[in-house]
Design an enzyme around this catalytic site. Sequence first.
Site, PDB file in Angstrom:
ATOM      1  N   HIS A 121      55.224  30.939  13.349  1.00 35.06           N
ATOM      2  CA  HIS A 121      56.409  30.082  13.283  1.00 35.06           C
ATOM      3  C   HIS A 121      57.590  30.953  12.866  1.00 35.06           C
ATOM      4  O   HIS A 121      57.746  31.291  11.691  1.00 35.06           O
ATOM      5  CB  HIS A 121      56.146  28.971  12.265  1.00 35.06           C
ATOM      6  CG  HIS A 121      57.078  27.812  12.370  1.00 35.06           C
ATOM      7  ND1 HIS A 121      56.934  26.820  13.319  1.00 35.06           N
ATOM      8  CD2 HIS A 121      58.166  27.468  11.635  1.00 35.06           C
ATOM      9  CE1 HIS A 121      57.882  25.917  13.153  1.00 35.06           C
ATOM     10  NE2 HIS A 121      58.652  26.287  12.151  1.00 35.06           N
ATOM     11  N   HIS A 136      59.568  23.934   7.143  1.00 37.85           N
ATOM     12  CA  HIS A 136      59.893  22.628   6.559  1.00 37.85           C
ATOM     13  C   HIS A 136      58.658  21.908   6.017  1.00 37.85           C
ATOM     14  O   HIS A 136      58.697  20.685   5.809  1.00 37.85           O
ATOM     15  CB  HIS A 136      60.576  21.736   7.605  1.00 37.85           C
ATOM     16  CG  HIS A 136      61.910  22.241   8.053  1.00 37.85           C
ATOM     17  ND1 HIS A 136      62.874  22.695   7.179  1.00 37.85           N
ATOM     18  CD2 HIS A 136      62.450  22.370   9.299  1.00 37.85           C
ATOM     19  CE1 HIS A 136      63.947  23.070   7.859  1.00 37.85           C
ATOM     20  NE2 HIS A 136      63.715  22.894   9.142  1.00 37.85           N
ATOM     21  N   HIS A 165      58.835  27.060  16.482  1.00 37.37           N
ATOM     22  CA  HIS A 165      60.024  26.999  15.627  1.00 37.37           C
ATOM     23  C   HIS A 165      61.335  26.877  16.388  1.00 37.37           C
ATOM     24  O   HIS A 165      62.209  26.118  15.983  1.00 37.37           O
ATOM     25  CB  HIS A 165      60.123  28.184  14.663  1.00 37.37           C
ATOM     26  CG  HIS A 165      61.359  28.167  13.810  1.00 37.37           C
ATOM     27  ND1 HIS A 165      61.582  27.192  12.851  1.00 37.37           N
ATOM     28  CD2 HIS A 165      62.456  28.980  13.766  1.00 37.37           C
ATOM     29  CE1 HIS A 165      62.745  27.431  12.245  1.00 37.37           C
ATOM     30  NE2 HIS A 165      63.294  28.488  12.788  1.00 37.37           N
TER      31      HIS A 165
END
Length: 258
Positions: A151, A67, A176
Amino acid sequence: MRILAIGDVSASGGLAVLERALPPYLRQNPMDLVIVNGENASMRGITPQQAELIFDCGADVITLGNHTFAQRQICNYLEDMPYILRPANLPPQLEGKGFCHIEVCGRDVCVCNLLGRLNMGDFRYGDPFAEADRILKNEKDQTDLFIFDFHAEATSEKKAFGYHVDGRAGICFGTHTHVQTADEHILPGGCGYITDIGMTGALESVIGVKYQQSVSYFRGNLGPRFESSDLDCAICGALFEIDEATCKCVHVERLIIR
């Protein structure tokens, strides 16, 4: 060398508990390096103001994830601030860097951020294993200790990546999934490893979301946009101790700071 890695800071609850609990913890437990994953500070993404708050709380390096660019105002900040990292295996034309060098206890430490690909649903991610190899090869002459924030969604990919960098990196931790795993240990080549260091935010939630909304979603209902929870917030992470002579990990333990 004492290194603290803090899991995904999730929304306002995560920022609040970090601001409230991390500075006094660090005063009582001094660290040589603090790494914080901040990619969910806005639930999706992070703003420059939120990054500055995380640095003010005691972070030396901020890592991100899938993100990274959800809040587009972060783009210029990524270019200007060398100690906030976006994943190195994102397309190279995107803003920011995937690794940085920082001096710790007189040693050069290279902190690296990479994205897994299994079940992550985005064709743009490059091969994290190959990207790790490139970083390890190109930066090895000036680096004493490599640290990876991987991640990723799948525990299998995280475990495989840990073994892939073992013997070349001193620390590899996963982020994550927002759930702390109980498999912290030292790999055969001296790399301190844990599959996921967990989430900084509401423990009374479903990975940071109000649990009532999540239950409704999984039952197939049309509900409102997900909202973050602020119930029973805590900092989750892991502490790694590194032998300064060999730059290998000698101890790793999970942490939950309330």
